[in-house]
Design a protein around this motif. Structure first.
Motif, PDB file in Angstrom:
ATOM      1  N   ALA A 169     104.932 -42.326 -35.342  1.00 28.37           N
ATOM      2  CA  ALA A 169     104.605 -40.924 -35.613  1.00 28.37           C
ATOM      3  C   ALA A 169     105.557 -39.985 -34.875  1.00 28.37           C
ATOM      4  O   ALA A 169     105.937 -38.935 -35.404  1.00 28.37           O
ATOM      5  CB  ALA A 169     103.163 -40.635 -35.222  1.00 28.37           C
ATOM      6  N   ASN A 196     101.197 -40.693 -39.120  1.00 23.45           N
ATOM      7  CA  ASN A 196      99.890 -41.321 -38.933  1.00 23.45           C
ATOM      8  C   ASN A 196      99.226 -41.660 -40.258  1.00 23.45           C
ATOM      9  O   ASN A 196      98.505 -42.657 -40.362  1.00 23.45           O
ATOM     10  CB  ASN A 196      98.992 -40.414 -38.090  1.00 23.45           C
ATOM     11  N   VAL A 216     104.384 -35.736 -37.353  1.00 24.91           N
ATOM     12  CA  VAL A 216     103.488 -36.686 -36.686  1.00 24.91           C
ATOM     13  C   VAL A 216     102.279 -36.993 -37.581  1.00 24.91           C
ATOM     14  O   VAL A 216     101.846 -38.151 -37.682  1.00 24.91           O
ATOM     15  CB  VAL A 216     103.031 -36.122 -35.321  1.00 24.91           C
TER      16      VAL A 216
END
Length: 379
Positions: free
Chosen positions: A169, A140, A136
């Motif tokens: 993400a 990002n 994740v």
């Protein structure tokens, strides 16, 4: 020893190497931990899985500690800004990791099935949550992180934890977990016997094409759905590390620009896309060591694809592109990098040699016979 520009590039490469060491070594033991409650149907099978990684899992985490320490020392502005923006995610990662040492050490203290099952799920949490969060985070970074600087170079994060959980993400988080599980399943193929090995082999046959599909999907998404960042002003690459001294902007297709400029870098995404096929072939024909090797190379290809695509950006700002952190302006002083380079030249080879020696000494398969012979000392 080296000029400032060269030192900046050296530490971009060294931090990439440390992250590669992490995803290969901690990748397989976290992958095994994430599979523990599902692949091990009996207590003995789960103990076989645990003991396949028992000699190495603590040492493997050195790569994560080294990478975090290197980012702190070489890219202090990145470290500070990341803790501001990803603070909750980092705390979740640390709290999840707490389950691993406690689970490994305490699981076998009591023979009660409920006690052992509870720790198995604790090991699962400590092994599955960090890869998802790492994925994740990288997702990002490709989209940009909402932070700004003031005139004193104090960063302020202007988003929330839930802003990090956007669709792209989450895709990269699932992809990251898939890679770790693939690494763990190929390790179990190589290190175990009997039914555990066969289940790991079957899982690899499903996981390898899934990893290839997710990587391709993420690549298409980046190419056609995510704008990248480019530096639009001249930069003194030997100049002071100050992210406020440049201009940058969003540009469609910018994350693909380095592949046009340096065609050889296309090797990285091609490796990430093609080597899962080799993992599948090796698993299909019971070439277990090759399956693990090809899975490890896949990890390298994926990580270097990210590094090449975003270079020289480390942490782009989605609010004000000019504040984005790059290899050139988010680093420590020249003296600090020189000292760190000398230390790395001495100690990194020692760590590599010691790691190789440990794996050589612990070579061999873990099965029922091994567990019976070591029932008092094994996890």
């Amino acid at each position: 020893m080296f000029d400032y520009e060269t030192l900046k590039l050296i530490w971009w490469l060294l931090i990439s190497v440390l992250l590669i060491g992490f995803v290969i070594t901690d990748g397989f033991d976290m992958g095994v931990g994430a599979l523990l409650p599902f692949m091990g149907k009996t207590d003995q099978e789960r103990r076989i899985m645990i003991n396949s990684i028992a000699p190495h899992w603590e040492g493997n985490q050195v790569w994560l500690v080294l990478a975090a320490g290197a980012i702190f020392a070489a890219w202090p502005t990145v470290y500070a800004t990341a803790f501001s923006g990803f603070y909750v995610a980092m705390m979740l990662t640390l709290f999840a990791l707490f389950f691993r040492p406690v689970g490994f050490d305490y699981r076998n203290k009591i023979s009660d099935p409920r006690w052992r099952s509870s720790w198995d799920w604790g090991i699962f949490i400590g092994s599955a949550v960090p890869p998802i969060i790492f994925g994740v985070a990288f997702g990002n970074l490709l989209q940009g992180v909402p932070f700004v600087f003031d005139e004193y170079l104090r960063s302020t994060y202007q988003g929330s934890f839930f802003d990090l959980l956007n669709p792209f993400a989450l895709l990269t988080g699932v992809f990251s977990l898939t890679l770790f599980i693939l690494q763990g399943s190929t390790w179990l193929q190589m290190k175990t016997e009997g039914v555990v090995q066969q289940r790991a082999r079957l899982l690899s046959l499903y996981c390898a094409p899934l990893a290839m599909l997710l990587f391709a999907l993420a690549g298409v998404w980046v190419a056609y759905g995510i704008d990248g960042y480019v530096i639009t002003s001249l930069m003194d690459l030997n100049g002071p590390a100050n992210p406020l001294l440049k201009s940058a902007q969003l540009q469609s297709g910018a994350w693909l620009a380095n592949y046009d400029k340096y065609p050889l870098t296309m090797i990285a995404p091609l490796v990430g896309l093609s080597f899962p096929i080799l993992v599948w072939i090796a698993s299909k024909f019971n070439r277990n060591a090759f399956a693990f090797f090809f899975s490890s190379v896949t990890q390298v290809g994926v990580l270097m694809t990210f590094a090449v695509s975003t270079f020289p950006f480390i942490m782009p700002s989605s609010i004000e592109p000019n504040f984005s952190l790059t290899v050139w302006d988010a680093v420590s002083s020249e003296m600090t990098l020189n000292i760190m380079t000398m230390a790395a030249a001495i100690f990194l080879p020692i760590i590599l040699l010691y790691t190789c020696w440990c794996y050589f000494k612990m070579f061999g398969r873990i099965g029922k016979k091994h567990m019976e012979q070591n029932k008092n000392s094994a996890y």
